[in-house]
Design a protein around this motif. Structure first.
Motif, PDB file in Angstrom:
ATOM      1  N   VAL A   1      43.276  95.786  55.612  1.00  0.00           N
ATOM      2  CA  VAL A   1      44.656  96.125  55.899  1.00  0.00           C
ATOM      3  C   VAL A   1      45.435  95.978  54.594  1.00  0.00           C
ATOM      4  CG1 VAL A   1      45.248  93.743  56.574  1.00  0.00           C
ATOM      5  CG2 VAL A   1      46.621  95.680  57.408  1.00  0.00           C
ATOM      6  N   PRO A   2      46.337  96.897  54.279  1.00  0.00           N
ATOM      7  CA  PRO A   2      47.082  96.787  53.022  1.00  0.00           C
ATOM      8  C   PRO A   2      47.966  95.532  53.020  1.00  0.00           C
ATOM      9  CG  PRO A   2      47.250  99.004  53.942  1.00  0.00           C
ATOM     10  CD  PRO A   2      46.633  98.155  54.990  1.00  0.00           C
ATOM     11  N   GLU A   3      48.032  94.975  51.852  1.00  0.00           N
ATOM     12  CA  GLU A   3      48.945  93.834  51.705  1.00  0.00           C
ATOM     13  C   GLU A   3      50.395  94.312  51.874  1.00  0.00           C
ATOM     14  OE1 GLU A   3      49.303  92.105  47.854  1.00  0.00           O
ATOM     15  OE2 GLU A   3      48.926  93.993  46.805  1.00  0.00           O
ATOM     16  N   MET A   4      51.289  93.356  52.124  1.00  0.00           N
ATOM     17  CA  MET A   4      52.707  93.625  52.318  1.00  0.00           C
ATOM     18  C   MET A   4      52.964  94.476  53.559  1.00  0.00           C
ATOM     19  SD  MET A   4      53.697  91.966  49.674  1.00  0.00           S
ATOM     20  CE  MET A   4      55.458  92.303  49.654  1.00  0.00           C
ATOM     21  N   SER A   5      51.990  94.530  54.493  1.00  0.00           N
ATOM     22  CA  SER A   5      52.180  95.302  55.717  1.00  0.00           C
ATOM     23  C   SER A   5      53.135  94.567  56.637  1.00  0.00           C
ATOM     24  CB  SER A   5      50.843  95.528  56.424  1.00  0.00           C
ATOM     25  OG  SER A   5      49.987  96.310  55.622  1.00  0.00           O
ATOM     26  N   GLY A   6      53.823  95.346  57.499  1.00  0.00           N
ATOM     27  CA  GLY A   6      54.762  94.757  58.435  1.00  0.00           C
ATOM     28  C   GLY A   6      54.058  94.115  59.610  1.00  0.00           C
ATOM     29  N   VAL A   7      54.856  93.306  60.404  1.00  0.00           N
ATOM     30  CA  VAL A   7      54.309  92.647  61.583  1.00  0.00           C
ATOM     31  C   VAL A   7      53.924  93.695  62.627  1.00  0.00           C
ATOM     32  CG1 VAL A   7      54.803  91.004  63.443  1.00  0.00           C
ATOM     33  CG2 VAL A   7      55.678  90.578  61.140  1.00  0.00           C
ATOM     34  N   GLY A   8      52.737  93.519  63.222  1.00  0.00           N
ATOM     35  CA  GLY A   8      52.272  94.446  64.249  1.00  0.00           C
ATOM     36  C   GLY A   8      51.454  95.603  63.726  1.00  0.00           C
ATOM     37  N   THR A   9      51.132  95.572  62.439  1.00  0.00           N
ATOM     38  CA  THR A   9      50.297  96.642  61.892  1.00  0.00           C
ATOM     39  C   THR A   9      48.870  96.500  62.430  1.00  0.00           C
ATOM     40  OG1 THR A   9      51.611  96.708  59.868  1.00  0.00           O
ATOM     41  CG2 THR A   9      49.414  97.712  59.800  1.00  0.00           C
ATOM     42  N   SER A  10      48.334  97.573  63.013  1.00  0.00           N
ATOM     43  CA  SER A  10      46.974  97.535  63.577  1.00  0.00           C
ATOM     44  C   SER A  10      45.948  97.377  62.462  1.00  0.00           C
ATOM     45  CB  SER A  10      46.690  98.802  64.376  1.00  0.00           C
ATOM     46  OG  SER A  10      47.569  98.906  65.482  1.00  0.00           O
ATOM     47  N   VAL A  11      44.979  96.509  62.727  1.00  0.00           N
ATOM     48  CA  VAL A  11      43.921  96.246  61.751  1.00  0.00           C
ATOM     49  C   VAL A  11      42.606  96.848  62.236  1.00  0.00           C
ATOM     50  CG1 VAL A  11      42.651  94.465  60.500  1.00  0.00           C
ATOM     51  CG2 VAL A  11      45.079  94.137  61.025  1.00  0.00           C
ATOM     52  N   ILE A  12      42.168  96.451  63.446  1.00  0.00           N
ATOM     53  CA  ILE A  12      40.898  96.936  63.994  1.00  0.00           C
ATOM     54  C   ILE A  12      40.883  96.629  65.479  1.00  0.00           C
ATOM     55  CG2 ILE A  12      39.611  94.790  63.607  1.00  0.00           C
ATOM     56  CD1 ILE A  12      37.184  96.482  62.861  1.00  0.00           C
ATOM     57  N   GLN A  13      40.076  97.349  66.234  1.00  0.00           N
ATOM     58  CA  GLN A  13      39.907  97.103  67.659  1.00  0.00           C
ATOM     59  C   GLN A  13      38.496  96.619  67.912  1.00  0.00           C
ATOM     60  OE1 GLN A  13      40.414 100.475  70.231  1.00  0.00           O
ATOM     61  NE2 GLN A  13      40.641  99.239  72.077  1.00  0.00           N
ATOM     62  N   VAL A  14      38.380  95.487  68.633  1.00  0.00           N
ATOM     63  CA  VAL A  14      37.075  94.952  69.012  1.00  0.00           C
ATOM     64  C   VAL A  14      36.858  95.266  70.488  1.00  0.00           C
ATOM     65  CG1 VAL A  14      37.074  93.178  67.248  1.00  0.00           C
ATOM     66  CG2 VAL A  14      38.066  92.675  69.470  1.00  0.00           C
ATOM     67  N   THR A  15      35.608  95.434  70.887  1.00  0.00           N
ATOM     68  CA  THR A  15      35.276  95.819  72.257  1.00  0.00           C
ATOM     69  C   THR A  15      34.143  94.953  72.765  1.00  0.00           C
ATOM     70  OG1 THR A  15      35.924  98.100  71.787  1.00  0.00           O
ATOM     71  CG2 THR A  15      34.600  97.718  73.776  1.00  0.00           C
ATOM     72  N   ALA A  16      34.318  94.433  74.001  1.00  0.00           N
ATOM     73  CA  ALA A  16      33.272  93.650  74.664  1.00  0.00           C
ATOM     74  C   ALA A  16      32.968  94.301  76.001  1.00  0.00           C
ATOM     75  CB  ALA A  16      33.720  92.204  74.864  1.00  0.00           C
ATOM     76  N   THR A  17      31.743  94.160  76.461  1.00  0.00           N
ATOM     77  CA  THR A  17      31.299  94.727  77.743  1.00  0.00           C
ATOM     78  C   THR A  17      30.701  93.618  78.594  1.00  0.00           C
ATOM     79  OG1 THR A  17      29.150  95.320  76.795  1.00  0.00           O
ATOM     80  CG2 THR A  17      30.878  96.993  76.720  1.00  0.00           C
ATOM     81  N   ASP A  18      30.788  93.816  79.962  1.00  0.00           N
ATOM     82  CA  ASP A  18      30.245  92.846  80.917  1.00  0.00           C
ATOM     83  C   ASP A  18      29.322  93.604  81.852  1.00  0.00           C
ATOM     84  OD1 ASP A  18      29.748  90.910  82.889  1.00  0.00           O
ATOM     85  OD2 ASP A  18      31.643  89.900  82.407  1.00  0.00           O
ATOM     86  N   ALA A  19      28.100  93.111  82.015  1.00  0.00           N
ATOM     87  CA  ALA A  19      27.111  93.790  82.844  1.00  0.00           C
ATOM     88  C   ALA A  19      27.373  93.626  84.324  1.00  0.00           C
ATOM     89  CB  ALA A  19      25.710  93.283  82.501  1.00  0.00           C
ATOM     90  N   ASP A  20      28.279  92.754  84.718  1.00  0.00           N
ATOM     91  CA  ASP A  20      28.573  92.569  86.146  1.00  0.00           C
ATOM     92  C   ASP A  20      29.298  93.792  86.700  1.00  0.00           C
ATOM     93  OD1 ASP A  20      27.409  90.023  86.249  1.00  0.00           O
ATOM     94  OD2 ASP A  20      29.208  89.101  85.408  1.00  0.00           O
ATOM     95  N   ASP A  21      29.429  93.778  88.094  1.00  0.00           N
ATOM     96  CA  ASP A  21      30.013  94.916  88.791  1.00  0.00           C
ATOM     97  C   ASP A  21      31.525  94.898  88.613  1.00  0.00           C
ATOM     98  OD1 ASP A  21      30.572  97.047  90.332  1.00  0.00           O
ATOM     99  OD2 ASP A  21      29.721  96.232  92.191  1.00  0.00           O
ATOM    100  N   ALA A  22      32.046  95.965  87.988  1.00  0.00           N
ATOM    101  CA  ALA A  22      33.486  96.023  87.756  1.00  0.00           C
ATOM    102  C   ALA A  22      34.255  96.371  89.032  1.00  0.00           C
ATOM    103  CB  ALA A  22      33.791  97.044  86.669  1.00  0.00           C
ATOM    104  N   ASN A  23      33.563  96.895  90.068  1.00  0.00           N
ATOM    105  CA  ASN A  23      34.225  97.283  91.312  1.00  0.00           C
ATOM    106  C   ASN A  23      34.198  96.191  92.363  1.00  0.00           C
ATOM    107  OD1 ASN A  23      34.709  99.909  90.295  1.00  0.00           O
ATOM    108  ND2 ASN A  23      32.596 100.512  90.842  1.00  0.00           N
ATOM    109  N   TYR A  24      33.619  95.080  92.024  1.00  0.00           N
ATOM    110  CA  TYR A  24      33.480  93.983  92.992  1.00  0.00           C
ATOM    111  C   TYR A  24      34.015  92.710  92.363  1.00  0.00           C
ATOM    112  CZ  TYR A  24      31.392  90.652  96.256  1.00  0.00           C
ATOM    113  OH  TYR A  24      31.193  89.640  97.162  1.00  0.00           O
ATOM    114  N   GLY A  25      35.130  92.276  92.801  1.00  0.00           N
ATOM    115  CA  GLY A  25      35.703  91.039  92.304  1.00  0.00           C
ATOM    116  C   GLY A  25      36.191  91.157  90.874  1.00  0.00           C
ATOM    117  N   ASN A  26      36.314  90.029  90.187  1.00  0.00           N
ATOM    118  CA  ASN A  26      36.785  89.954  88.801  1.00  0.00           C
ATOM    119  C   ASN A  26      35.677  89.583  87.830  1.00  0.00           C
ATOM    120  OD1 ASN A  26      39.423  90.545  89.602  1.00  0.00           O
ATOM    121  ND2 ASN A  26      39.889  88.381  90.007  1.00  0.00           N
ATOM    122  N   SER A  27      34.449  89.750  88.236  1.00  0.00           N
ATOM    123  CA  SER A  27      33.337  89.332  87.373  1.00  0.00           C
ATOM    124  C   SER A  27      33.319  90.107  86.060  1.00  0.00           C
ATOM    125  CB  SER A  27      32.004  89.511  88.103  1.00  0.00           C
ATOM    126  OG  SER A  27      31.969  88.717  89.255  1.00  0.00           O
ATOM    127  N   ALA A  28      33.791  91.346  86.057  1.00  0.00           N
ATOM    128  CA  ALA A  28      33.733  92.162  84.845  1.00  0.00           C
ATOM    129  C   ALA A  28      35.111  92.404  84.247  1.00  0.00           C
ATOM    130  CB  ALA A  28      33.064  93.500  85.148  1.00  0.00           C
TER     131      ALA A  28
END
Length: 789
Positions: A168-195
């Motif tokens: 990320v460039p120096e002197m950037s303002g607050v809220g400047t996007s740096v990178i997006q990380v992604t995680a996945t859960d093998a549990d069922d996303a349609n059943y409960g909150n497990s995923a």
């Protein structure tokens, strides 16, 4: 949570037989009812109808990762045809039937035999049927049902990468996007909150933050400076169950680097620089280096130096070293201590890639003062010109002055100068120079054709200080004088056909000239004055420095003249005019109808013009074969003729047989022949025997043939006298010249010298009994024809 799930499954299993059918079961019941309505009886041919489906079952559910000691109960299959007397048998087929799922064939109870994992397979499709044990017929049509696996939270979230790299460039303002990380859960996303995953930052605050739902990392502090800190390590956590207590989690690391921007101006570390230089320094020589500091890196730190003012801006220059970002001060004009000893320069430095966003941080230029002092030195002589070009005619006389060079001492003392020629550049000593005034003159004649240019070096040296010297090149161009006559460019092999017609072009000639006139070459061709009119050929000047040779009469004869000599006068148009006479040899040849040469030899005239080359070769071969046959016939005839070897016992030839040498058998074709003694000329050619290798070969001196001496005794005495008078000849009795017939034969003696002791003719019929190797002797001596001969 797991306890609650198990209780729920247990309650659900107990009430399966009273729960309404699922839409799938309803569709299956309608299908079976429709088939039974349309079916016909085999016995009566009447339409049968069933008013109600007898299956009693529902969609089943199982909890994954069951850890109980007993098998997990799935559900029960039942039909209204089952009276409970054990006549029905329940059969289960499909996914996992018999291995994962086991059915009690009497009661229809289904159990799971193994622990199941929803992440591997979330549902199983099975088929059930009920069979009458006695008849083997199905009491109910085969029906399909589904067993679903209920999910539990047994998988933690996992990031797609263990380590993320971001900038990320120096002197950037607050809220400047740096990178997006992604995680996945093998549990069922349609059943409960497990995923359901929520992101949070564990390390990297207060510099960065992360969006809990999207996983986008953003800057949290304004104006972060790369010069203060460049590397940051951020740890991000992903937690399921919506981030609630008891959820599973995973982490990843993000290395973030601040990239540079041009937010720092260059600055000189000092305001004044001082340098010194001798006055004799060559142009473009570096005198010193200065450098400004810039905390930025890369192209943001690239600088450019320039001279803005000062009394030496026209005498000096400054260039930028792109590798080191230094300013190099060089000499632009020749320094002279006698004119000026001190110069003051003002140098400015600035960024080559300024960023307008940071202009408010201050000026992005800086200046410094550079003072240069000039030191006095004893300078070498200086020539008036950087080089000299002299042109001279090649016929100039020896000792003539062709040019002059001049040098001076730039110092105030004005020392005297002497001149000399660098002999390494004039090894042949063609030129020389007057040491006092620099006049160049010749020592030898010049030849432009040999050396059109001479490049020599003249040295000027101070008389009081020989170490101070300078050199200058002198290029001497030799101008051309027309002193060479033109001549043929090459040797021409010219021929004219016997059947040539008048006016035919037989040769185009060109010439060369070693001279190089300024207006180019121009040559003329004419017959020589002694033969102005040639009756055979004509010379035509083509006006392009070539000439054509044309025939002048109809037909030429090799028998009368096989070659003609045509002299040609060639001269140029330069001054003085040079000329030469070239002689062209023209051969007369036989040609075909297209004018292609076939033969130019006069000997070919004796052959018929109508015969081809193949016919001539065939005739020669026939003649050669005939000659060979004649020679063979003559040799065979000569072998058949025999003469009496001895006429009288008193003949001197009786002494010849005293050596008792009988020859080498029937294959001794070069053994001694008594006829040789009667033909002295034949004896002149000394032949080597093929069946005996001579131990020593004597150099026999040849004498004149004795045609008049036909008496053998007189011939032998003459030979004896010649050998006695020759000191190099061996003893006479050691020679096998007159009585040598070869080595002894394994057969009895075949010599005819002893045959005369008998009263009558010798009988040679026994030779026929000796075999084919003696057939030739048997034919020569055993036949009647041989006796008569």
């Amino acid at each position: 949570m797991r306890t609650c799930s198990c209780q729920f499954l247990f309650i659900w299993t107990c009430v399966l037989h009273v729960v309404d059918l699922t839409p799938l079961q309803e569709r299956m019941n309608k299908y079976l009812q429709r088939e039974r309505t349309l079916g016909l009886s085999e016995d009566h041919g009447k339409m049968l109808r069933r008013t109600k489906r007898g299956w009693m079952w529902n969609q089943f559910f199982l909890l994954e990762e069951y850890t109980g000691t007993d098998t997990q109960y799935v559900g029960k299959l039942h039909t209204d045809q089952d009276k409970g007397d054990g006549n029905l048998k329940y059969i289960l087929t499909g996914d996992g039937a018999g291995s994962l799922f086991i059915i009690d064939e009497n009661t229809g109870d289904i159990h799971a035999a193994k622990k199941l994992d929803r992440e591997e397979k979330s549902l199983y499709v099975l088929r059930a049927k009920a069979i009458d044990r006695k008849t083997g017929r199905q009491v109910e049509p085969e029906s399909e049902f589904i067993i679903k696996i209920h999910d539990i939270n047994d998988n933690e979230p996992k990031f797609t990468k263990d380590l993320y790299i971001a900038t990320v460039p120096e002197m950037s303002g607050v809220g400047t996007s740096v990178i997006q990380v992604t995680a996945t859960d093998a549990d069922d996303a349609n059943y409960g909150n497990s995923a359901k995953i929520v992101y949070s930052i564990l390390q990297g605050q207060p510099y960065f933050s992360v969006d809990p739902e999207s996983g986008i990392i953003k800057t949290a502090l304004p104006d972060m400076s790369r010069e203060n800190r460049e590397q940051y390590q951020v740890v991000i956590q992903a937690k399921d169950m919506g981030g609630q207590m008891g959820g599973l989690s995973g982490t990843t690391t993000v290395n973030i680097t601040l990239t540079d921007v041009n937010n720092n101006p260059p600055r000189f570390p000092q305001s004044t620089y001082q340098f010194s230089s001798p006055e004799s320094v060559p142009l473009d020589t570096p005198l010193g280096r200065i450098k400004a500091n810039d905390p930025d890196v890369g192209e943001n730190a690239e600088m450019e130096y320039s001279l803005v003012e000062g009394d030496g801006s026209d005498m000096f220059d400054i260039i930028t070293d792109k590798d080191t970002q230094e300013g190099i001060i060089t000499v632009k004009k020749q320094l002279d201590f006698e004119k000026k000893v001190l110069y003051t320069l003002r140098v400015e430095v600035s960024n080559t890639h300024p960023d307008p966003r940071f202009r408010h941080l201050g000026p992005f230029e800086d200046t410094a003062v550079v003072k240069i002092s000039v030191d006095d030195v004893d300078e070498p002589p200086v020539f008036r010109k950087p080089f000299y070009l002299i042109e001279v005619d090649e016929d100039v006389k020896e000792g003539s002055i062709i040019g002059q060079v001049m040098a001076y001492d730039p110092d105030a003392i004005k020392n005297l100068i002497k001149y000399s020629v660098d002999r390494h550049t004039d090894l042949d000593r063609i030129f020389n120079i007057h040491s006092a005034n620099g006049s160049i003159f010749t020592l030898k004649p010049l030849d432009r054709e040999a050396y059109p240019w001479h490049n020599i070096t003249i040295t000027a040296t101070e008389i009081n200080n020989p170490k101070q010297s300078s050199h200058i090149p002198v290029f001497i161009r030799i101008l051309d004088i027309n002193d060479h006559a033109p001549e043929f460019a090459k040797y021409y092999e010219t021929f004219v056909c016997e059947n040539a017609k008048p006016g035919q072009l037989i040769q185009t000639i060109s010439v060369m000239d070693k001279d190089d006139p300024p207006r180019g070459h121009k040559f003329f061709f004419e017959p020589v004055p002694e033969f102005p009119l040639n009756p055979n050929f004509t010379i035509v000047d083509n006006k392009d420095n070539t000439a054509g040779i044309l025939t002048r009469k109809d037909g030429y004869s090799r028998h009368k003249m096989n070659a003609y000599l045509l002299p040609i006068l060639i001269f140029d148009n330069d001054y003085p005019i040079q000329s030469s006479t070239g002689t062209l040899t023209i051969r007369v040849c036989a040609c075909d109808n297209q004018g292609n040469m076939q033969s130019c030899n006069a000997e070919a005239l004796i052959l018929s013009a109508g015969l081809s080359t193949g016919a001539l070769i065939a005739i020669l071969l026939c003649i050669l074969i005939l000659l060979i046959l004649v020679v063979l016939f003559t040799a065979l005839k000569r072998q058949r003729k025999k003469e009496p070897l001895i006429i009288s016992k008193d003949d001197v030839r009786d002494n010849i047989v005293t050596y008792n040498d009988e020859g080498g058998g029937e294959e001794d074709t070069q053994a001694f022949d008594i006829g040789t003694l009667r033909n002295p000329e034949a004896r002149e050619d000394s032949k080597l025997r093929r069946d005996v290798m001579p131990e020593t070969i004597f150099q026999i001196r040849r004498t004149a043939p004795l045609w008049e001496n036909i008496d053998v005794q007189d011939f032998i005495h003459r030979r004896l006298k010649e050998n006695d008078s020759d000191p190099s000849a061996p003893p006479y009795d050691s020679l096998a010249t007159y009585a040598y017939e070869g080595n002894d034969s394994i057969a009895d003696s075949l010599s005819s010298l002893e045959s005369l002791t008998a009263d009558g003719n010798q009988d040679y019929d026994y030779l026929s009994d000796w075999g084919p190797r003696f057939k030739k002797l048997a034919d020569m001596y055993g036949g009647d024809d041989s006796d008569r001969d």
